[in-house]
Design a protein around this motif. Sequence first.
Motif, mmCIF file in Angstrom:
data_model
loop_
_atom_site.group_PDB
_atom_site.id
_atom_site.type_symbol
_atom_site.label_atom_id
_atom_site.label_comp_id
_atom_site.label_asym_id
_atom_site.label_seq_id
_atom_site.Cartn_x
_atom_site.Cartn_y
_atom_site.Cartn_z
ATOM 1 N N GLU A 211 -12.126 -2.314 2.015
ATOM 2 C CA GLU A 211 -10.948 -3.007 0.898
ATOM 3 C C GLU A 211 -11.729 -1.745 -0.121
ATOM 4 N N GLY B 241 -12.516 -6.902 -3.690
ATOM 5 C CA GLY B 241 -12.593 -5.398 -3.642
ATOM 6 C C GLY B 241 -14.182 -5.085 -4.867
ATOM 7 N N PHE C 145 -17.613 -4.354 -6.154
ATOM 8 C CA PHE C 145 -18.066 -2.684 -5.388
ATOM 9 C C PHE C 145 -19.875 -3.687 -5.881
ATOM 10 N N ASP D 36 -9.967 4.797 -4.342
ATOM 11 C CA ASP D 36 -8.942 5.116 -3.940
ATOM 12 C C ASP D 36 -7.870 4.407 -5.253
ATOM 13 N N ARG E 101 0.875 -1.252 -0.057
ATOM 14 C CA ARG E 101 0.008 0.456 0.436
ATOM 15 C C ARG E 101 0.571 1.356 -0.193
ATOM 16 N N ARG F 26 -10.739 -6.102 -14.311
ATOM 17 C CA ARG F 26 -10.679 -4.449 -13.375
ATOM 18 C C ARG F 26 -9.667 -4.043 -13.691
ATOM 19 N N GLU G 110 -10.767 1.103 -0.264
ATOM 20 C CA GLU G 110 -8.913 1.592 -0.737
ATOM 21 C C GLU G 110 -9.187 1.354 -2.295
ATOM 22 N N ALA G 111 -9.651 0.464 -3.032
ATOM 23 C CA ALA G 111 -10.173 -0.039 -4.741
ATOM 24 C C ALA G 111 -10.753 1.132 -5.218
ATOM 25 N N PHE H 71 -7.149 -6.838 -5.501
ATOM 26 C CA PHE H 71 -7.766 -7.085 -4.102
ATOM 27 C C PHE H 71 -7.517 -8.471 -2.824
ATOM 28 N N ARG I 13 -2.459 6.933 -10.296
ATOM 29 C CA ARG I 13 -2.995 5.140 -9.911
ATOM 30 C C ARG I 13 -3.781 5.180 -11.392
ATOM 31 N N LEU J 278 -1.909 4.028 -0.950
ATOM 32 C CA LEU J 278 -2.961 4.182 -0.107
ATOM 33 C C LEU J 278 -2.505 4.292 1.606
#
Lengths: 399, 282
Positions: free
Chosen positions: B187, A115, A117, B193, A71, A176, B190-191, A111, A103, A76
């Motif tokens: 998470e 991660g 959505f 970001d 990170r 992704r 963070e994703a 992740f 980024r 992050l």
Amino acid sequence: MEKLRVEHVTKIFGKQTAQALKLVEQQKSKTEILEKTGATVGVYDANFTVNEGEIFVIMGLSGSGKSTLIRLLNRLIDPTSGKIHIDGQNITSLSKGELQNIRREKMSMVFQNFGLFPHRTILENTEYGLEVRGISKEQRRLKAEKALQNAGLLAYKDQYPSQLSGGMQQRVGLARALANDPEILLMDEAFSALDPLIRKDMQDELLELQANVQKTIIFITHDLNEALRIGDRIAIMKDGKIMQIGTGEEILTNPANDYIRTFLEDVDRSKVLTAENVMVRPMTVNIENDGPKVALQRMREEEISVLIAVDKQRQFKGYITANDALEGAKNGLKSVQSFVKTDMPTVDSTTVIQDILPIISDSPTPVAVVDEGKLRGILIRGVIIESLASSSQGGELNE
Amino acid sequence: MNNFLNNIPKLEVADTVENTMDWLTKTFSGLFKVMQTGGKSVMESVTALLTAVPPIVFILVVAILAFFATRRKFGLPVFSIFGLLFIYNQGLWEQLMNTFTLVLFSSIIAIVLGVPIGILMSKNNVAENSIKPILDFMQTMPGFVYLIPAVAFFGIGVVPGVFASVIFALPPTVRFTSLGIRQVPKELVEAADSFGSTGAQKLFKVELPLAKSTIMAGINQTVLLSLSMVVIASMIGAPGLGREVLSALQRAQVGNGFVAGLSLVIFAIIVDRLTQSLNQKK
């Protein structure tokens, strides 16, 4: 070519960072520092470089600081001190906007728990990185669909993440990240939440992907076997410090300290050690010069019953047995050539032990290690089994 | 010892508050007047509009809304039809429309103020630490107390009623918005970001959608709290069902009090179930 360089990067969580930093320099342990200052050392003085197109694995047990370290690479988490260069640019001094651009364009992250959505469909998830970059709807849809197609998931594009299995979700996570076409892929325990068979598939897919697209991949894992399987180079961390960096074989055969040595005891060595690591020096007989009497003499000296037959260029030709040599000597043959047997199995020096075991257990003779026709060594069952059993003496096996 | 305690002069808290109120009232009297007259005329026209709708049409619209909001179940629509018919039958239709306007305006204002404050609270620990005690204060202070500054600022009528209701009903929306955003899994933040989202992109594309059901729960509470202020607000002249309850209380008319109270309960149930079912929808 160097892609990423990490110089003296330290991260301390908490308030009394300066004091904690001093204690770390005095080699105090993590718990001692926590007791004295209330600060937690995440990463201490990390230094490494990652080359373009390399899979660099950072491995360590939980609490070793590996997740913090990854990170720090995309900030992050902001480092307490130290510098991180990407393509020569120091990203620790970037403004918020510049960091956002890095980024968006240079690196994507995958992740541990995917991660994804939950309120977005698979396609909308895949589009996310492109969407925040402000790419037009048609274009990002096109790119996202292509990324999903490559992952074999296009059919699921209108489903929601919860409708997919873990393995599929992580494929989406990877798609992704790739839809953004990043140069660097940060993978934080990306396969750790998957069951072993799927994990192996995903590792294969990653290696295959890497062969095609050549990204620079930083991969975090707590599983040494996974690290050895996919990593070009591996960094092992403990208590926020990097203990050793090297190729899997370097680490296995030459562990830097006792911690790493105990760590290695868990490894399934049969998947890592190759024929080269376990072969022994062969006793040979030259088919062009030597006769049966020479062969018998040599067998007596070395107390063995089989010699490997080679020519002057040490090309592997087969083997001779003591019985045949004796017979040949009785019949007064001048050369061993007429009774060389050729049914000895061969492997090349990069074959892993796992693949050698079935060959050697089916074979009445030892197995020859041959690279491009040339004899390199010989594999004896006892030595292989010994190498699998002794875990801390890897260094001695390598001739 | 007692002497010592008695020797401390009484702190003039009440006077100070009163002086401040006076100052506020005088200084901003122009603004308050505009808000009073403007707010009053807007709300009165909304009530007039609602009253102009034939009750049978209104009832049917509510029933259809309830039918679709509860995913084609019949419970709430049937309840709405009979409940509203009962209120009409008791001659309380105009009062109901007045109450509806009051609840509508105070809820909307509370949401419009509350959601941004909640977002601020979730993003900033200093803001959270300073706003939280204010919210506690707003929720524990008896609702009647808000009537005093409301009257001082706006006189009597529907506008001070909305003012007092907003103060009373605001906290749940703020709290739940903050909670909802803070509960978004780390998470996922963070994703968002890691792909280079700006703060606004992260908020609107990830955090608010994921916090939605929690925020909606807060809004539901806000609506119900503002409804519960209806009776109290009627003490300063806000029209509606509350005024019926109040006058029944003053004249000790048990029957009338029961009918008006029951009408409020019916209305509250319809509003509650409707806002809740909005939340459950995908």
